[in-house]
Design an enzyme around this catalytic site. Structure first.
Site, PDB file in Angstrom:
ATOM      1  N   GLY A   1      48.500 -28.260 -29.535  1.00 41.84           N
ATOM      2  CA  GLY A   1      48.597 -28.737 -28.156  1.00 41.84           C
ATOM      3  C   GLY A   1      49.508 -29.936 -28.033  1.00 41.84           C
ATOM      4  CB  ALA A   2      52.333 -30.942 -30.093  1.00 36.48           C
TER       5      ALA A   2
ATOM      6  N   GLY B   1      50.423 -34.284 -22.408  1.00 36.56           N
ATOM      7  CA  GLY B   1      49.251 -35.129 -22.515  1.00 36.56           C
ATOM      8  C   GLY B   1      49.197 -35.904 -23.810  1.00 36.56           C
TER       9      GLY B   1
ATOM     10  N   GLY C   1      48.676 -34.818 -26.770  1.00 40.35           N
ATOM     11  CA  GLY C   1      49.364 -34.142 -27.861  1.00 40.35           C
ATOM     12  C   GLY C   1      50.815 -34.566 -27.967  1.00 40.35           C
TER      13      GLY C   1
ATOM     14  CB  SER D   1      34.922 -34.615 -24.964  1.00 47.35           C
ATOM     15  OG  SER D   1      34.569 -35.260 -23.756  1.00 47.35           O
TER      16      SER D   1
ATOM     17  CE1 TYR E   1      37.220 -30.729 -22.608  1.00 46.05           C
ATOM     18  CE2 TYR E   1      35.346 -32.068 -21.922  1.00 46.05           C
ATOM     19  CZ  TYR E   1      36.557 -31.947 -22.561  1.00 46.05           C
ATOM     20  OH  TYR E   1      37.131 -33.043 -23.149  1.00 46.05           O
TER      21      TYR E   1
END
Length: 270
Positions: free
Chosen positions: A10-11, A14, A16, A143, A166
């Site tokens: 996920g780079a 955001g 990442g 999280s 989530y």
């Protein structure tokens, strides 16, 4: 960092993207994962321009499709001589339409698939490379939002809501962290998890309708610490709230629940 190889999932946006730009500035080899080719190529170009002495390679895969997860792992094992760090940062948030239940390519609830099944499957597939590269570190970006997993409703076919999905998926990630850390104890591969920062300025936070309160740099610093701090070289199986070794949701310490989750996970990832 000069000789290190680190993979960031996920780079492309955001935290990442911020992680990628931080790590490329430290040298070594940085592997960038994304699911959108255009965004992946753009962040790779940005990283190369910022750090010309760093080796940067990209890997394209949609983590909502376990076939693509396994295929990416195969490519990484074929190309990369070693892997010293693996940061599971990719995430499916609460969603822009949180009452709409979405499914992965294999028909699993999307948040559970992307936030738990994919990183677990990728880690397992890359274990031969990680153990051969030891000491190596796996960091699962979780999280502080965690909710009890109902094993009679794991895929939230009842009472679905995006943030609930989530929070349950992030607890699953933490529970898997503890199990994998125990399994790998003594191999030189450590596995830790963290809540990086509260409501960072990301597309996922905004899409759900929340107001960001911190920048992505707030999450980068504690994540990079888990990757590089020599004082944490042997620390494993821990949950951190940013820089603080903290206690996760109570279910994460239920050995029977963890065993049940891992058994289910193995049956789903193939």
């Amino acid at each position: 960092m000069t000789q290190r190889t680190t993979l960031i999932t996920g780079a492309t946006q955001g935290m990442g993207r911020a992680l990628a730009l931080d790590l490329v500035s430290r040298g070594g080899t940085v592997l960038l994962h994304g699911r959108d080719r255009t965004r992946l190529e753009a962040v790779a170009a940005e990283a190369r321009a910022a750090a010309r002495g760093t080796t940067i390679r990209t890997y394209l895969a949609d983590l909502s499709d376990l076939d693509q997860v396994h295929a990416m792992a195969d490519r990484i094992r074929a190309v990369e001589p070693h892997l010293d760090g693996l940061i599971h940062n990719a995430v499916a948030g609460g969603g822009a339409e949180p009452l709409t239940r979405e499914l992965s390519r294999q028909g699993h609830e999307l948040r559970f698939a992307v936030n738990h099944l994919a990183p677990y499957a990728l880690t397992r597939d890359l274990l031969p490379l990680l153990t051969a590269s030891a000491p190596a570190r796996v960091i699962n970006v979780a999280s502080i939002g965690q909710e009890t997993i109902d094993f009679d409703n794991v895929m939230l076919e009842r009472d679905y809501e995006g943030l609930r999905a989530y929070c349950r998926s992030k607890l699953a990630m933490i529970m898997a962290t503890f199990e994998l850390a125990a399994e790998l104890d003594g191999t030189g591969v450590t596995v830790n998890t963290l809540h990086p920062a509260h409501l960072m300025d990301t597309n996922g936070v905004r899409a759900y309708g929340l107001t960001p309160v911190t920048g992505t740099d707030e999450g980068v610093r504690p994540t990079v610490r888990l990757l590089l701090d020599p004082e944490l070289a042997t620390t494993t199986g821990r949950y951190f709230d940013q820089f603080t070794d903290a206690r996760a949701h109570e279910q994460a310490y239920d050995a029977e629940a963890r065993e049940r989750l891992i058994k289910l996970t193995h049956s789903l990832i193939g």
